[in-house]
Design a protein around this motif. Structure first.
Motif, mmCIF file in Angstrom:
data_model
loop_
_atom_site.group_PDB
_atom_site.id
_atom_site.type_symbol
_atom_site.label_atom_id
_atom_site.label_comp_id
_atom_site.label_asym_id
_atom_site.label_seq_id
_atom_site.Cartn_x
_atom_site.Cartn_y
_atom_site.Cartn_z
ATOM 1 N N ARG A 1 0.837 -1.210 0.000
ATOM 2 C CA ARG A 1 0.000 0.000 0.000
ATOM 3 C C ARG A 1 0.868 1.255 0.000
ATOM 4 O O ARG A 1 0.542 2.244 -0.677
ATOM 5 N N LEU A 2 1.945 1.221 0.783
ATOM 6 C CA LEU A 2 2.837 2.379 0.813
ATOM 7 C C LEU A 2 3.405 2.650 -0.571
ATOM 8 O O LEU A 2 3.527 3.802 -1.001
ATOM 9 N N THR A 3 3.749 1.588 -1.270
ATOM 10 C CA THR A 3 4.331 1.736 -2.603
ATOM 11 C C THR A 3 3.294 2.177 -3.623
ATOM 12 O O THR A 3 3.578 2.993 -4.510
ATOM 13 N N ASP A 4 2.062 1.642 -3.496
ATOM 14 C CA ASP A 4 1.020 1.902 -4.495
ATOM 15 C C ASP A 4 0.215 3.173 -4.227
ATOM 16 O O ASP A 4 -0.656 3.522 -5.032
ATOM 17 N N SER A 5 0.467 3.845 -3.099
ATOM 18 C CA SER A 5 -0.317 5.048 -2.776
ATOM 19 C C SER A 5 -0.150 6.110 -3.857
ATOM 20 O O SER A 5 0.961 6.378 -4.326
ATOM 21 N N SER A 6 -1.270 6.718 -4.216
ATOM 22 C CA SER A 6 -1.259 7.755 -5.249
ATOM 23 C C SER A 6 -0.580 9.021 -4.743
ATOM 24 O O SER A 6 -0.765 9.434 -3.591
ATOM 25 N N THR A 7 0.184 9.637 -5.620
ATOM 26 C CA THR A 7 0.830 10.914 -5.280
ATOM 27 C C THR A 7 -0.202 11.971 -4.915
ATOM 28 O O THR A 7 -0.008 12.753 -3.977
ATOM 29 N N PHE A 8 -1.317 11.996 -5.627
ATOM 30 C CA PHE A 8 -2.339 13.019 -5.388
ATOM 31 C C PHE A 8 -3.053 12.779 -4.055
ATOM 32 O O PHE A 8 -3.408 13.728 -3.350
ATOM 33 N N PHE A 9 -3.253 11.516 -3.699
ATOM 34 C CA PHE A 9 -3.865 11.207 -2.405
ATOM 35 C C PHE A 9 -2.949 11.617 -1.255
ATOM 36 O O PHE A 9 -3.384 12.297 -0.315
ATOM 37 N N THR A 10 -1.688 11.222 -1.308
ATOM 38 C CA THR A 10 -0.764 11.547 -0.213
ATOM 39 C C THR A 10 -0.591 13.055 -0.073
ATOM 40 O O THR A 10 -0.494 13.576 1.038
ATOM 41 N N HIS A 11 -0.592 13.762 -1.210
ATOM 42 C CA HIS A 11 -0.463 15.224 -1.165
ATOM 43 C C HIS A 11 -1.705 15.860 -0.550
ATOM 44 O O HIS A 11 -1.601 16.790 0.265
ATOM 45 N N THR A 12 -2.883 15.350 -0.911
ATOM 46 C CA THR A 12 -4.136 15.894 -0.363
ATOM 47 C C THR A 12 -4.195 15.697 1.145
ATOM 48 O O THR A 12 -4.561 16.619 1.892
ATOM 49 N N VAL A 13 -3.832 14.501 1.616
ATOM 50 C CA VAL A 13 -3.848 14.234 3.060
ATOM 51 C C VAL A 13 -2.855 15.140 3.771
ATOM 52 O O VAL A 13 -3.171 15.747 4.806
ATOM 53 N N ALA A 14 -1.641 15.242 3.236
ATOM 54 C CA ALA A 14 -0.619 16.081 3.875
ATOM 55 C C ALA A 14 -1.061 17.535 3.956
ATOM 56 O O ALA A 14 -0.867 18.204 4.984
ATOM 57 N N GLU A 15 -1.692 18.048 2.892
ATOM 58 C CA GLU A 15 -2.160 19.437 2.894
ATOM 59 C C GLU A 15 -3.302 19.640 3.892
ATOM 60 O O GLU A 15 -3.367 20.673 4.566
ATOM 61 N N LEU A 16 -4.198 18.657 4.001
ATOM 62 C CA LEU A 16 -5.286 18.755 4.983
ATOM 63 C C LEU A 16 -4.723 18.793 6.399
ATOM 64 O O LEU A 16 -5.137 19.624 7.228
ATOM 65 N N LEU A 17 -3.767 17.927 6.689
ATOM 66 C CA LEU A 17 -3.178 17.891 8.036
ATOM 67 C C LEU A 17 -2.399 19.164 8.317
ATOM 68 O O LEU A 17 -2.465 19.719 9.418
#
Length: 738
Positions: A713-729
């Motif tokens: 899952r860590l490898t397959d995580s979408s760049t756009f998803f991880t960026h959205t979560v990081a920006e929300l946090l």
């Protein structure tokens, strides 16, 4: 009787001296042996410490190499992700620009000065479409143009738009806002011109309501001149007001215009935070000017002195050179005369010690917390850094009712004022009118009926607050001061709010522009938070704020509000997926502000934490949000500023975690480590858990802790998803606001 024992033989002086000498020699020998033993022990201890130091340095060197490798890997991953995000945003902006260019609906492009100026001028010249039915759609279109410009300013990366372009866009926004206000005034005037045509057959007065998604217009006109009328309430109990005796026989109209948009607050100087300029910076700005003046004086003096002064300077320099050479020679001799033993030790140490590898991240200085200017208004003025309007802007106006059309035979005679405009009725309550107060002070006002008819009491008003406005406390009513460009609290009395019916009642001394305000930081600081995966590129963020508890789902690039379920104010948001930017704006417009501003630390007690470690942890949480769960820890507020304490656990099932699932982690700028203790221990300990390893960051810690499926899952995580979560946090900053 037994025989007497032989007398004890006395020692001679020489024998005594010999015996003492033997004892002294024995003592010296024992001392020497003890000294040798201590020296041996000290030597062994020193060798042991030296070996331990070498081993420790080797371990530190290995950890430093591992840390550098992990940081380089993480930096490469983040830079690659940011590059993908930037390229995608650039492509999106270019595509939007092309679509705007190819749009064939006749709409003006607000970024092109010629087109938007033509649009504004044509709208102002069009006096044939000032009826409310035509104006409302036009205002909606103009609002779309304003939002388009605001989005372009906010969405374009810093530096791509010049300051002059940004200023031009902002000036265009102000012109469009003014155009909307003008058109709504003209539409209100048009309604009052048609008062007799729109007259209610029962009350014989004008009472009309017009509305769309952004605007609600209520107009009541006094056509019947009935002195028994004391108040009026519009249908559905949305607006009601008192009608004083002095107005019952006058040609007046009440207008209540409620808009969802706010065209006033941004004019106030407290709308944006103002950074405080440090005194040192001011001093530095003054120093260059002083230095330039001194240099100028020196040059003038030098020219006046001629060759003699220059010759003197050269002589002084020549005298200083031998002294400097002498000092350098002495330093060189001192270095050459060092004992050989010291050189040998240094060589041995250099042979053992490897030069430490410089890690770029360690060279980055932690920025200091910025300081901001304090609000300098009087006590009745509203500081917009602490309070913001919610529920729209209320234009509560008293108007002169224009002359109505008269029918003579088959002719209809209408008196028109050119240019058409609203004629406001001047009304100020006697309580704040200086002239009336002066007369009362002189006892010139008595209680006769004629005088009472001329009294101007406070106007009692009631509004129903919109269903989509979430007030966590009684609203603060304020009026707009056109002179000082601020919201003010004075001029209101007997304010009450009934939460069950959502009705706000108050008495006002003035007509004008009103707003209901709420504390910006009412939901800060937060009580706790949690993030847990729901699947690949899907997670749930729970935030228990000071009053409200929110559950927010993030999936791919969109956010959705899941809870609270029992509040009608957020019914229009629940289950609706939208981009992070729109989601944040929608929450704020509803009254739920969980996004601290740059200066919010002035008004909220926060945790003093290292900002670099905090920002990086948000990034790492975003990168691991598909496979790791994170939660608040009570120990975070009790540790030093360079240490962040959180709970975390590898988690791939879509179900809540139990207490035993969580482990405690300590994160600093240099390492992330799993602690031996648990959240519920009585005392804090930095002892790391057995079998665990130090890592440079939580991303590599998650890789170690996760199962094969979690690592996938860590490898397959979408760049756009991880960026959205990081920006929300990052936008909530819960690590320091909890």
């Amino acid at each position: 009787m037994p025989p007497k024992s032989a007398a004890k033989k006395k020692l001679t002086k020489s024998e005594k001296d010999k015996l003492k000498q033997e004892e002294d020699e024995k003592k010296l020998q024992e001392e020497e042996e003890e000294k040798q033993r201590q020296l041996q022990e000290a030597k062994e201890k020193a060798e042991k410490e030296k070996l331990e130091a070498v081993e420790r340095k080797q371990l530190e060197a290995e950890e430093s190499k591992k840390r550098k490798a992990q940081l380089d890997e993480l930096r490469e991953l983040i830079e690659k992700s940011l590059s993908i995000i930037r390229n995608n945003d650039d492509a999106r902006r270019k595509n939007a620009k092309w679509e705007r260019y190819m749009r064939c609906d006749g709409s003006a492009d607000p970024t092109i000065a010629g087109e938007i100026n033509t649009y504004i001028n044509l709208e102002r010249e069009d006096n044939q479409s000032d009826d409310i039915e035509s104006v409302l759609p036009k205002c909606r279109h103009t609002r779309d143009l304003i939002e388009e410009l605001e989005f372009i300013i906010d969405d374009t990366p810093s530096g791509e738009l010049s300051e002059s372009t940004i200023e031009r866009y902002q000036q265009t926004i102000r012109e469009l806002q003014l155009l909307i206000n003008e058109k709504l005034d003209l539409a209100s005037h048009d309604v009052t011109l048609k008062a007799t045509k729109l007259m209610n057959s029962e009350t014989l007065n004008l009472q009309s309501v017009f509305r769309d998604d952004n605007v609600r217009l209520y107009i009541w006109g006094n056509l019947s001149k009935n002195p028994r009328i004391k108040s009026f309430e519009f249908p559905e109990s949305e607006v009601s007001f008192d009608i004083p005796k002095i107005l019952t026989l006058s040609d007046i109209a009440y207008r209540c215009l409620i808009t969802k948009f706010d065209h006033f607050s941004h004019l106030s100087k407290s709308y944006l935070p103002r950074k405080k300029v440090p005194e040192e910076t001011l001093a530095e700005q003054e120093e260059p000017a002083a230095e330039q003046n001194e240099e100028k004086k020196d040059e003038e003096n030098g020219e006046a002195g001629g060759d003699g002064s220059r010759g003197g300077s050269g002589k002084d320099g020549a005298e200083e050179e031998p002294e400097a050479d002498r000092e350098n020679t002495e330093d060189l001799m001192a270095l050459l005369n060092k004992p050989e033993e010291e050189d040998g030790e240094d060589k041995e140490e250099k042979a053992v010690e490897e030069p430490p590898e410089i890690i770029e991240d360690d060279l980055i200085q932690t920025p200091e917390l910025e300081d901001f200017e304090d609000f300098d208004g009087d006590e009745d003025m509203i500081d917009l850094r602490t309070y913001r309007p919610l529920g729209g802007i209320i234009h509560f106006s008293l108007l002169h009712l224009p002359p109505q059309p008269k029918t003579v035979n088959s002719w209809t005679i209408t008196q028109h004022a050119q240019p058409a405009h609203l004629n406001f009725y001047d009304y100020i309550a006697d309580d704040v009118n200086p002239q009336v107060q002066a007369l009362k002070a002189q006892a010139q006002v008595n209680d006769d009926p004629a005088t009472k008819k001329e009294e101007r009491p406070l106007i009692s008003v009631q509004f129903k607050i919109p269903e989509d406005s979430f007030f966590f406390e009684d609203p603060t009513i304020a009026r707009w001061d056109d002179q000082k460009l601020v919201w003010r609290q004075d001029g209101f009395q007997d304010t009450t709010f009934v939460e069950e019916t959502r009705r706000l009642s108050f008495k006002t001394c003035y007509f004008g522009t009103f707003a209901l305000l709420q504390d910006v930081h009412i939901n800060m600081p937060f009580q706790s938070w949690e993030i847990r995966p729901k699947g690949l590129n899907h997670c749930l963020f729970t935030l228990i704020a000071a009053i409200v508890e929110l559950e927010i789902e993030v999936k791919d690039t969109e956010c959705c509000l899941v809870a609270p379920l029992d509040r009608p104010e957020v019914a229009h948001l629940r289950g609706k997926w939208m981009s992070l930017r729109k989601f944040q704006a929608a929450l704020r417009e509803t009254g739920i502000n969980i996004f601290p501003n740059d200066d919010s630390h002035k008004y909220v007690t926060i945790q003093d934490k290292n900002s670099i470690a905090e920002t990086r942890l948000y990034q790492q949480m975003g990168l691991t949000a598909s496979a790791m769960a994170y939660s608040w820890s009570k120990w975070n507020g009790e540790k030093e500023s360079d240490k962040l304490i959180i709970q975390a656990a590898p988690h791939i099932k879509d179900e809540p975690l139990i207490e035993d699932d969580w482990s405690l982690f300590m994160i600093t700028r240099k390492r992330s480590m799993k602690l031996r203790m648990s959240e519920f221990d009585e005392n804090f300990s930095e002892d790391f858990a057995e079998g665990s390893e130090f890592h440079a960051d939580m991303y590599h810690m998650a890789q170690q802790l996760s199962s094969e499926e979690g690592q996938k899952r860590l490898t397959d995580s979408s760049t756009f998803f991880t960026h959205t979560v990081a920006e929300l946090l990052r936008s909530t900053r819960f690590l320091i606001y909890s």
